[in-house]
Enzyme design. Structure first.
Site, PDB file in Angstrom:
ATOM      1  N   GLY A   7      19.840  25.949  -3.623  1.00 11.31           N
ATOM      2  CA  GLY A   7      19.175  25.539  -2.380  1.00 11.31           C
ATOM      3  C   GLY A   7      17.702  25.896  -2.421  1.00 11.31           C
ATOM      4  O   GLY A   7      17.068  26.129  -1.391  1.00 11.31           O
ATOM      5  N   ALA A   8      17.157  25.911  -3.645  1.00 14.32           N
ATOM      6  CA  ALA A   8      15.815  26.468  -3.881  1.00 14.32           C
ATOM      7  C   ALA A   8      14.688  25.692  -3.198  1.00 14.32           C
ATOM      8  O   ALA A   8      13.603  26.234  -3.006  1.00 14.32           O
ATOM      9  CB  ALA A   8      15.558  26.528  -5.383  1.00 14.32           C
ATOM     10  N   LYS A   9      14.947  24.426  -2.835  1.00 18.06           N
ATOM     11  CA  LYS A   9      13.882  23.650  -2.177  1.00 18.06           C
ATOM     12  C   LYS A   9      14.019  23.690  -0.656  1.00 18.06           C
ATOM     13  O   LYS A   9      13.231  23.077   0.059  1.00 18.06           O
ATOM     14  CB  LYS A   9      13.908  22.200  -2.658  1.00 18.06           C
ATOM     15  CG  LYS A   9      13.458  22.083  -4.117  1.00 18.06           C
ATOM     16  CD  LYS A   9      13.431  20.638  -4.577  1.00 18.06           C
ATOM     17  CE  LYS A   9      12.934  20.575  -6.017  1.00 18.06           C
ATOM     18  NZ  LYS A   9      13.411  19.367  -6.718  1.00 18.06           N
ATOM     19  N   ASP A  37      19.907  20.252 -12.729  1.00 15.42           N
ATOM     20  CA  ASP A  37      20.581  20.881 -13.873  1.00 15.42           C
ATOM     21  C   ASP A  37      20.808  22.374 -13.611  1.00 15.42           C
ATOM     22  O   ASP A  37      19.873  23.082 -13.217  1.00 15.42           O
ATOM     23  CB  ASP A  37      19.693  20.664 -15.111  1.00 15.42           C
ATOM     24  CG  ASP A  37      20.267  21.355 -16.340  1.00 15.42           C
ATOM     25  OD1 ASP A  37      21.481  21.557 -16.396  1.00 15.42           O
ATOM     26  OD2 ASP A  37      19.465  21.696 -17.238  1.00 15.42           O
ATOM     27  N   THR A  75      26.043  29.221   6.070  1.00 17.63           N
ATOM     28  CA  THR A  75      27.009  29.424   7.163  1.00 17.63           C
ATOM     29  C   THR A  75      28.290  28.622   6.913  1.00 17.63           C
ATOM     30  O   THR A  75      28.407  27.890   5.942  1.00 17.63           O
ATOM     31  CB  THR A  75      26.368  28.991   8.489  1.00 17.63           C
ATOM     32  OG1 THR A  75      25.705  27.743   8.286  1.00 17.63           O
ATOM     33  CG2 THR A  75      25.377  30.033   8.967  1.00 17.63           C
ATOM     34  N   ALA A 100      26.967  36.988   4.184  1.00 18.43           N
ATOM     35  CA  ALA A 100      26.467  37.525   5.456  1.00 18.43           C
ATOM     36  C   ALA A 100      25.942  36.385   6.320  1.00 18.43           C
ATOM     37  O   ALA A 100      25.141  35.567   5.860  1.00 18.43           O
ATOM     38  CB  ALA A 100      25.365  38.554   5.209  1.00 18.43           C
ATOM     39  N   PHE A 103      20.985  38.006   7.444  1.00 18.74           N
ATOM     40  CA  PHE A 103      20.441  39.085   6.604  1.00 18.74           C
ATOM     41  C   PHE A 103      19.299  39.834   7.288  1.00 18.74           C
ATOM     42  O   PHE A 103      18.762  40.770   6.704  1.00 18.74           O
ATOM     43  CB  PHE A 103      19.953  38.523   5.267  1.00 18.74           C
ATOM     44  CG  PHE A 103      21.070  38.209   4.311  1.00 18.74           C
ATOM     45  CD1 PHE A 103      21.674  39.210   3.559  1.00 18.74           C
ATOM     46  CD2 PHE A 103      21.544  36.917   4.163  1.00 18.74           C
ATOM     47  CE1 PHE A 103      22.704  38.937   2.678  1.00 18.74           C
ATOM     48  CE2 PHE A 103      22.581  36.624   3.290  1.00 18.74           C
ATOM     49  CZ  PHE A 103      23.161  37.644   2.547  1.00 18.74           C
ATOM     50  N   HIS A 130      17.616  28.169  18.068  1.00 25.28           N
ATOM     51  CA  HIS A 130      17.152  27.911  16.698  1.00 25.28           C
ATOM     52  C   HIS A 130      16.198  26.724  16.627  1.00 25.28           C
ATOM     53  O   HIS A 130      16.128  25.903  17.552  1.00 25.28           O
ATOM     54  CB  HIS A 130      18.352  27.641  15.780  1.00 25.28           C
ATOM     55  CG  HIS A 130      19.091  28.872  15.371  1.00 25.28           C
ATOM     56  ND1 HIS A 130      20.057  29.442  16.173  1.00 25.28           N
ATOM     57  CD2 HIS A 130      19.003  29.654  14.268  1.00 25.28           C
ATOM     58  CE1 HIS A 130      20.537  30.523  15.568  1.00 25.28           C
ATOM     59  NE2 HIS A 130      19.916  30.676  14.411  1.00 25.28           N
ATOM     60  N   LYS A 134      18.243  22.726  12.253  1.00 23.74           N
ATOM     61  CA  LYS A 134      19.496  23.401  11.883  1.00 23.74           C
ATOM     62  C   LYS A 134      20.663  22.426  12.035  1.00 23.74           C
ATOM     63  O   LYS A 134      20.793  21.768  13.069  1.00 23.74           O
ATOM     64  CB  LYS A 134      19.687  24.631  12.773  1.00 23.74           C
ATOM     65  CG  LYS A 134      20.937  25.435  12.460  1.00 23.74           C
ATOM     66  CD  LYS A 134      20.909  26.785  13.155  1.00 23.74           C
ATOM     67  CE  LYS A 134      22.191  27.577  12.939  1.00 23.74           C
ATOM     68  NZ  LYS A 134      22.510  27.769  11.501  1.00 23.74           N
TER      69      LYS A 134
END
Ligand SMILES: NC(=O)C1=CN([C@@H]2O[C@H](COP(=O)(O)OP(=O)(O)OC[C@H]3O[C@@H](n4cnc5c(N)ncnc54)[C@H](O)[C@@H]3O)[C@@H](O)[C@H]2O)C=CC1
Ligand SMILES: O=C(O)C1=N[C@H](C(=O)O)C[C@H](O)C1
Length: 244
Positions: A7-9, A37, A75, A100, A103, A130, A134
């Site tokens: 989910g780095a982007k 990849d 979630t 969790a 965090f 929120h 979301k």
């Protein structure tokens, strides 16, 4: 310690990549988003997952098959899913999964304070607020808070919260999670916020937490990354790690 991010982007994943790169003793070895990849992830000691509820179980399974530890912020973890994770890890786990709902240390304390207050009050309701991007409602934090309040009420012998509503055609009383009403607000300008309202005759108590910036989640994420390698099996929440 070698760390990869799923989910780095995304909003959280990008923040985690920055936090890992800036942290002593941690090395970011892979930053992977949807469809990318994954081969570089195989060298990681820990994967951090901030993706979406629809894919997170597959991601955990992928890591468990390879014996890679996982820290999960995504979630969508109801009791059945937690049982599935235990099954994935098997009876003698060799890797750890730490999940969790929140965090942020302030949010962890807010949930703890709400749990402690619950037995003293006849009424309890949750308002979670929120950012409007979301995808899930109620928030994972609100679900966990509601369930902990419900457990504390049950242990104290409290019955259902009083509520004389007999007509609510539009759902104004919100969602009901474990008997606790939860109201979700989605508003541009917000990040992640929650109020837990308690009421008894002649008084109310409000426990409120605000994350104004996703940086607020990073100390908890990094704590979990460092701890999960020594915790085979499933760990839920970071309360233990904080000595709570
Ligand atoms: N536990 C906590 O403290 C927190 C939890 N969250 C939760 O984290 C999750 C992510 O939130 P955001 O970052 O705001 O969402 P986001 O939508 O900004 O990011 C999700 C990212 O995951 C990517 N993704 C989807 N499928 C994937 C796959 N199979 N492999 C790799 N990447 C994939 C998407 O392309 C996207 O970039 C949500 O469930 C949210 O509720 C958010 C903030 C704090
Ligand atoms: O999507 C978010 O932003 C957040 N998700 C988590 C949740 O659903 O509880 C944690 C925090 O509230 C931010």
């Amino acid at each position: 310690m070698k760390v990869a991010v799923f989910g780095a982007k995304g909003r959280m994943g990008a923040e985690v990549c920055r936090a890992v790169e800036a942290a002593d003793g941690l090395e970011l070895v892979a930053a992977v988003d949807a469809g990318e990849d994954r081969s570089a992830v195989e060298q990681a000691d820990v994967v951090v997952d901030f993706t979406v509820p629809a894919v997170v179980m597959d991601n955990i399974a992928w890591c468990a098959e390879r014996g890679i530890n996982v820290v999960v912020g995504t979630t969508g973890f109801a009791a059945e899913r937690l049982d599935q994770v235990r099954e994935l890890l098997g009876p003698q786990p060799t890797s750890g999964v730490l999940i969790a709902a929140n965090f942020s240390i302030g949010a962890v304390l807010m949930m703890r304070f709400a749990e402690q207050a619950a037995r003293f009050y006849e009424s309890a309701e949750i308002i979670e607020l929120h950012h409007p991007d979301k995808v899930d409602a109620p928030s994972g934090t609100a679900r966990v808070t509601a369930s902990r309040i419900a457990q504390a009420r049950a242990e104290a012998g409290l019955g259902p919260v009083p509520d004389a509503t007999t007509s609510d055609p539009d759902g104004a009383r919100g969602a009901v999670v474990d008997g606790v009403h939860v109201h979700g607000v989605r508003l541009r300008g917000l990040v992640a916020h929650q109020e837990v309202l308690f009421g008894a005759v002649g008084e109310t108590l409000t426990v409120r937490h605000d994350s104004f910036d996703r940086a607020s989640f990073m100390p908890g994420v990094l704590l979990a990354v460092r701890a999960v390698v020594d915790r085979p099996g499933l760990t839920i929440g970071i309360d233990d790690l904080l000595g709570l």
